[in-house]
Every structure is written in structure tokens, then in C-alpha cells.
Design a protein around this motif. Structure first.
Motif, PDB file in Angstrom:
ATOM      1  N   GLU A   1       5.496   5.023   4.948  1.00  0.00           N
ATOM      2  CA  GLU A   1       6.762   5.682   4.561  1.00  0.00           C
ATOM      3  C   GLU A   1       6.718   6.102   3.095  1.00  0.00           C
ATOM      4  OE1 GLU A   1      10.210   3.287   5.560  1.00  0.00           O
ATOM      5  OE2 GLU A   1       9.369   2.766   7.511  1.00  0.00           O
ATOM      6  N   LEU A   2       6.124   5.256   2.245  1.00  0.00           N
ATOM      7  CA  LEU A   2       6.012   5.595   0.814  1.00  0.00           C
ATOM      8  C   LEU A   2       5.114   6.809   0.612  1.00  0.00           C
ATOM      9  CD1 LEU A   2       5.694   1.987  -0.644  1.00  0.00           C
ATOM     10  CD2 LEU A   2       7.553   3.590  -1.122  1.00  0.00           C
ATOM     11  N   ALA A   3       4.040   6.877   1.392  1.00  0.00           N
ATOM     12  CA  ALA A   3       3.140   8.037   1.310  1.00  0.00           C
ATOM     13  C   ALA A   3       3.885   9.298   1.727  1.00  0.00           C
ATOM     14  CB  ALA A   3       1.917   7.811   2.194  1.00  0.00           C
TER      15      ALA A   3
ATOM     16  N   GLY B   1       5.944  10.822  -0.976  1.00  0.00           N
ATOM     17  CA  GLY B   1       5.254  11.393  -2.138  1.00  0.00           C
ATOM     18  C   GLY B   1       4.560  10.429  -3.076  1.00  0.00           C
ATOM     19  N   ALA B   2       4.447   9.136  -2.714  1.00  0.00           N
ATOM     20  CA  ALA B   2       3.746   8.195  -3.603  1.00  0.00           C
ATOM     21  C   ALA B   2       2.295   8.631  -3.793  1.00  0.00           C
ATOM     22  CB  ALA B   2       3.806   6.787  -3.027  1.00  0.00           C
ATOM     23  N   ASP B   3       1.763   8.456  -5.022  1.00  0.00           N
ATOM     24  CA  ASP B   3       0.366   8.796  -5.330  1.00  0.00           C
ATOM     25  C   ASP B   3      -0.562   7.608  -5.080  1.00  0.00           C
ATOM     26  OD1 ASP B   3       0.845  11.460  -6.556  1.00  0.00           O
ATOM     27  OD2 ASP B   3       1.960  10.281  -8.034  1.00  0.00           O
ATOM     28  N   ILE B   4      -0.015   6.417  -5.287  1.00  0.00           N
ATOM     29  CA  ILE B   4      -0.788   5.174  -5.198  1.00  0.00           C
ATOM     30  C   ILE B   4       0.096   4.165  -4.476  1.00  0.00           C
ATOM     31  CG2 ILE B   4      -1.767   3.248  -6.597  1.00  0.00           C
ATOM     32  CD1 ILE B   4      -2.221   5.328  -8.852  1.00  0.00           C
ATOM     33  N   ILE B   5      -0.524   3.252  -3.717  1.00  0.00           N
ATOM     34  CA  ILE B   5       0.246   2.160  -3.102  1.00  0.00           C
ATOM     35  C   ILE B   5      -0.071   0.882  -3.867  1.00  0.00           C
ATOM     36  CG2 ILE B   5       0.599   0.742  -1.031  1.00  0.00           C
ATOM     37  CD1 ILE B   5       1.695   3.618  -0.706  1.00  0.00           C
TER      38      ILE B   5
ATOM     39  N   SER C   1      -7.679  -3.484   3.551  1.00  0.00           N
ATOM     40  CA  SER C   1      -8.482  -2.721   4.532  1.00  0.00           C
ATOM     41  C   SER C   1      -7.590  -1.818   5.368  1.00  0.00           C
ATOM     42  CB  SER C   1      -9.235  -3.660   5.479  1.00  0.00           C
ATOM     43  OG  SER C   1     -10.063  -4.510   4.766  1.00  0.00           O
ATOM     44  N   LYS C   2      -6.488  -2.385   5.842  1.00  0.00           N
ATOM     45  CA  LYS C   2      -5.570  -1.601   6.697  1.00  0.00           C
ATOM     46  C   LYS C   2      -4.944  -0.446   5.913  1.00  0.00           C
ATOM     47  CE  LYS C   2      -4.385  -5.002  10.208  1.00  0.00           C
ATOM     48  NZ  LYS C   2      -3.643  -6.241  10.485  1.00  0.00           N
ATOM     49  N   LEU C   3      -4.558  -0.717   4.667  1.00  0.00           N
ATOM     50  CA  LEU C   3      -3.933   0.339   3.853  1.00  0.00           C
ATOM     51  C   LEU C   3      -4.917   1.470   3.578  1.00  0.00           C
ATOM     52  CD1 LEU C   3      -1.943  -1.818   1.254  1.00  0.00           C
ATOM     53  CD2 LEU C   3      -0.953  -0.435   3.088  1.00  0.00           C
ATOM     54  N   VAL C   4      -6.154   1.099   3.219  1.00  0.00           N
ATOM     55  CA  VAL C   4      -7.182   2.113   2.928  1.00  0.00           C
ATOM     56  C   VAL C   4      -7.425   2.972   4.166  1.00  0.00           C
ATOM     57  CG1 VAL C   4      -9.631   2.426   2.379  1.00  0.00           C
ATOM     58  CG2 VAL C   4      -8.270   0.799   1.059  1.00  0.00           C
TER      59      VAL C   4
ATOM     60  N   GLY D   1      -4.599   5.769   3.371  1.00  0.00           N
ATOM     61  CA  GLY D   1      -5.514   6.699   2.697  1.00  0.00           C
ATOM     62  C   GLY D   1      -5.218   6.978   1.241  1.00  0.00           C
ATOM     63  N   LEU D   2      -4.273   6.237   0.626  1.00  0.00           N
ATOM     64  CA  LEU D   2      -4.013   6.406  -0.808  1.00  0.00           C
ATOM     65  C   LEU D   2      -4.729   5.296  -1.568  1.00  0.00           C
ATOM     66  CD1 LEU D   2      -0.166   7.184  -0.916  1.00  0.00           C
ATOM     67  CD2 LEU D   2      -2.038   8.809  -1.222  1.00  0.00           C
TER      68      LEU D   2
END
Length: 453
Positions: free
Chosen positions: A164-166, A169-173, A192-195, A199-200
């Protein structure tokens, strides 16, 4: 062993002293070392936001905007970073969108490059506008997950929040593990799951309270985290962060090598060791490892503040009871992550429950607002009896809380009048009306020492 050079954010000018010294470090102790800090090659330096704004005005009698400008002037090579509480900005309630936008515009203009945006309930509706405004003014938006453990939180839920943050418009998590609850293998799994699924770039932030943070950072890095938070060794560990020098040494000559100079970091550490001596009276006594955090989940800044408050009331002997009451209150309030302002809400309510000898004999205004939905959407239902007792027949709200707030900026400008010399002053007044007004009055009388830079 695949890997990317790890980028380091040092927290010595904000979260480190917030966690260890009740946020009391003055700007005059930051400026002499600023140029050396700028030489290191950090990705960013966290130096503003969080509790610094309030503490500057209330206790240090400094203008937080002056601190930002003074440090910006010194840092030619390093990004400056702040912690922004989403719709709460750096205060303790939700502010309307016009105040939020003006604050972000002014913070960006005065020198903030990276805005770490979080919400205590992980309600992305409360972060969306902040991220939009950060992007509008050309700065980096780090969307944060407030990490916690509870019967209702798991890594799949955190990945959903990150997605949802991506989308907004978030650039980084950022994984914001404010209480040091993240275990190494959970860090590996979550990163691992976030990457893979978001993909941020991932920025990992953890406190040493439970003794797990060094290991969690390392496993997170191996799983693909590109950024980590650390603190110069003389203000690290305890309820602060893993030491910068130790992490630099651990990663040296690996594919993750930070490239930072340990000797230069050592000189900076020596400087801050002397500075720390000046603030001895504000030292948290939680300087070692406190595995009780895994039970009570009390973050560093909250622990030192809780201690200070109970000491002031002559009730420090009640600390254990308060710590035992915190998880019970947290469950009743829908398991919010314990981070500002929910940490204060849960902590204060637990303290009242203990000191009054009866649970919920009295509710704070903030507890009532939390139960009413004024802080956002809770992941778990509230205890129905507690909610009923607090709301006294009032209906909870379902919308984004800030949608109920009319614009405030013009009204605030009129209210504070000539005492405010700039839009920055108006914003300080918006966030902390009484404290800022008193500060401006002292300034009029010439009783505020201007920061020299």
C-alpha cells in the motif's frame, strides 16, 4: 555471496539521544562535530523530527527550525533525515492537510532531504498525504512499517502495508522496529518478502533493547536490505541502536562493505563520549540488555520517558506494575504498535490504571480518541466493554481522521499574530500552542539564546 554495498544512516543526532538521554542533546553539542560527521560518507544523518521538536521548544529553549538550518549549513555531502509521524507531523494529534503540507514544504526548504513517514497504527490513509507532499517538494519518502508482535500481526500483514505504501508513492520501505522485537530469522523472512513482493529498497531500523538488533541487521542485509540505521558507538546499544563502527567492521571486505573509515568514526565516538557525560542526569538506567521488552514491548524512548514521569511523581517503585499493565492495556486497545503517540497513550493509561488502583476508573482524552477511531483504523477490534465505557454512547468514526479536520493555517496565523515572525513560527505554534507561545514570549524579551552558525 551476492550483495550490494550497504548504506548507513547514523541516528546519533536524533534517535540515539532520544532513546538514551530523553532527547536532551543541545544543538551547541552537535555543531562542533558536524563537519567530521559530514566527511564519513553516511547515506543520511537522522537529526530532526520525532521528539526533538517538542524537546527543543519545551526544555532546551531552542528553535528547532534554527537547529535544522544550522546543521544544514554544516552538511555539504550528507542527506539530512527526519522522522515524521504522518498526519501527526511531530505532534500528538492529527493535523489538517494544509498544516501538514506547509510543514513538509518548510522542512524541505530548510534542509530535510529524507522524510521517514510512519503511522502508529500502520494505517496507510494517515501516511498517504505526507508521502504525496514529500514527493511534491522533490524529496525522498521512506514509507515505514511500525513493526510489532502480537496475535494479530505477522509478516504477510507487514508486506500488505508495504505494498500500500508503494502504491501511494513511497521511494523506500523502512522496517521500523522501535522496541527491538525483530528476531534475526524474522528479519530475514520479512526483508526477503519485501524485496521479492514490493521491489523497493528496504531500510532496516532496530533498537538494541532486547540484544537482538545486531543479528537482525545482519540477517536483514543478507536477505537484501540496502540501508541500515546505526548509532556512533558512544551513543549506541541499550535502548539505542547497534554501533556504527561494529556494523562497518562486520561488513568490511564483504560484498556489503560500507566503505566507511573506522578511524574517523572512532574520533567521532570519542567526541560523543564526552558529550554524553554532560547529560548524565537524563541517562536511562536501561543501558544493558532488557529481555523483558519481549514481554512488555516498551520502546527505548518510551522506557526513559516512563521512568522520568514516575520519578517526578515519586512513584518509581510502581514501574514493574506499570510495565505489567502495559500489555493488558495494549490488548484492550486493539494491539497498537507501541510508538508515538500510541506508546504514550498506552503507557499513560496503564500508569493511571496502576496509580488509581482500579482499571479504567479514568480515561485520558487520547485513549478515548483512540477508541473512537480518531487515530485511524486498528488491526484488531477494541475490547467492547472498554470502548463502551470510554465512548459513553458516542459512535466511533470510520473515515480517515484528517477528513474531519477543516483547514487551520489561516486561523492559527491570526491567533498567534505578531509573536510569529515566520511561517515556521506559525507551524511551531500549530504543533505545540502553549509551549511555542511561551517560547516566542521569552524570545521577545531577549531570553532565548540564538543558535550561532
Amino acid at each position: 555471496m551476492a550483495g550490494k554495498k550497504v548504506k548507513i544512516t547514523d541516528t546519533v543526532l536524533r534517535d540515539a539521544h532520544q532513546s538514551l538521554l530523553s532527547t536532551r542533546m543541545k544543538t551547541e553539542d552537535m555543531l562542533p562535530i558536524a563537519e567530521k560527521l559530514d566527511e564519513v560518507g553516511f547515506w543520511s544523518l537522522e537529526m530532526w523530527g520525532g521528539a526533538t521538536f517538542d524537546t527543543c521548544l519545551r526544555y532546551l529553549r531552542e528553535d528547532p527550525w534554527e537547529r535544522l538550518r544550522a546543521l544544514r549549513k554544516k552538511f555539504k555531502n550528507t542527506k539530512l533525515q527526519m522522522l515524521l509521524r504522518g498526519q501527526n507531523i511531530v505532534g500528538y494529534r492529527h493535523y489538517p492537510d494544509d498544516v501538514l503540507e506547509a510543514f513538509i514544504e518548510r522542512a524541505a526548504a530548510n534542509g530535510i532531504d529524507v522524510f521517514r513517514v510512519f503511522d502508529a497504527l500502520n494505517d496507510v490513509r494517515n501516511m498517504q498525504k505526507a508521502i504525496e507532499f514529500v514527493k511534491k517538494y522533490g524529496k525522498i519518502a521512506e514509507g515505514s512499517i511500525s513493526y510489532t508482535i502480537s496475535p494479530v500481526h505477522n509478516n504477510d500483514y507487514f508486506v500488505k502495508v508495504a505494498r500500500e505504501l508503494a502504491e501511494v508513492g513511497a521511494d523506500i520501505i523502512c522496517i521500523k522496529d522501535m522496541a527491538g522485537l525483530l528476531t534475526p530469522y524474522e528479519a530475514e523472512d520479512l526483508v526477503s518478502k519485501l524485496v521479492k513482493e514490493v521491489g523497493l529498497p528496504v531500510h532496516l531500523h532496530s533498537h538494541c533493547t532486547s540484544g537482538l538488533a545486531h543479528m537482525s541487521l545482519l540477517k536483514g542485509i543478507e536477505a537484501g536490505a540496502e540501508h541500515i540505521d546505526t548509532a556512533i558507538s558512544s551513543l549506541s546499544q541499550g535502548t539505542s541502536h547497534p554501533p556504527t563502527e561494529s556494523m562497518v567492521a562486520a561488513l568490511k571486505d564483504t560484498p556489503y562493505d560500507t566503505g566507511l573509515d573506522i578511524e574517523l568514526l572512532g574520533e567521532i565516538a570519542e567526541y560523543f563520549a564526552n558529550v554524553r557525560e554532560k547529560y548524565k542526569e537524563f541517562e536511562s538506567r536501561f543501558v544493558g540488555v532488557d529481555v523483558k521488552v519481549l514481554i512488555y514491548q516498551v520502546p527505548g524512548g518510551m522506557m526513559s520517558n516512563l521512568e522520568t514521569q514516575l520519578k517526578a511523581q515519586g512513584m518509581i517503585h510502581k514501574l514493574k506494575e506499570v510495565l505489567e499493565e502495559i500489555p493488558r492495556v495494549r490488548k484492550d486497545l486493539g494491539y497498537p504498535p507501541l510508538v508515538t503517540p500510541t506508546s504514550q497513550i498506552v503507557g499513560t493509561q496503564a500508569t493511571i490504571n496502576v496509580l488509581m488502583g482500579k482499571r479504567y476508573a479514568m480515561f485520558t482524552k487520547e485513549t478515548i480518541n483512540l477508541l473512537k477511531g480518531m487515530y485511524g483504523r486498528s488491526i484488531a477490534p477494541f475490547d467492547p466493554e472498554v470502548q463502551k465505557a470510554a465512548l459513553k454512547g458516542e459512535k466511533p468514526i470510520e473515515c480517515r481522521p484528517a477528513d474531519l479536520l477543516p483547514p487551520e493555517l489561516d486561523k492559527l496565523k491570526k491567533e498567534i499574530g505578531d509573536l510569529a515572525k515566520s511561517l515556521e513560527d506559525v507551524l511551531s505554534y500549530a504543533l505545540f500552542p502553549q509551549v511555542a507561545k511561551e517560547f516566542f514570549e521569552l524570545r521577545e524579551k531577549g531570553e532565548i539564546t540564538k543558535i550561532e552558525y
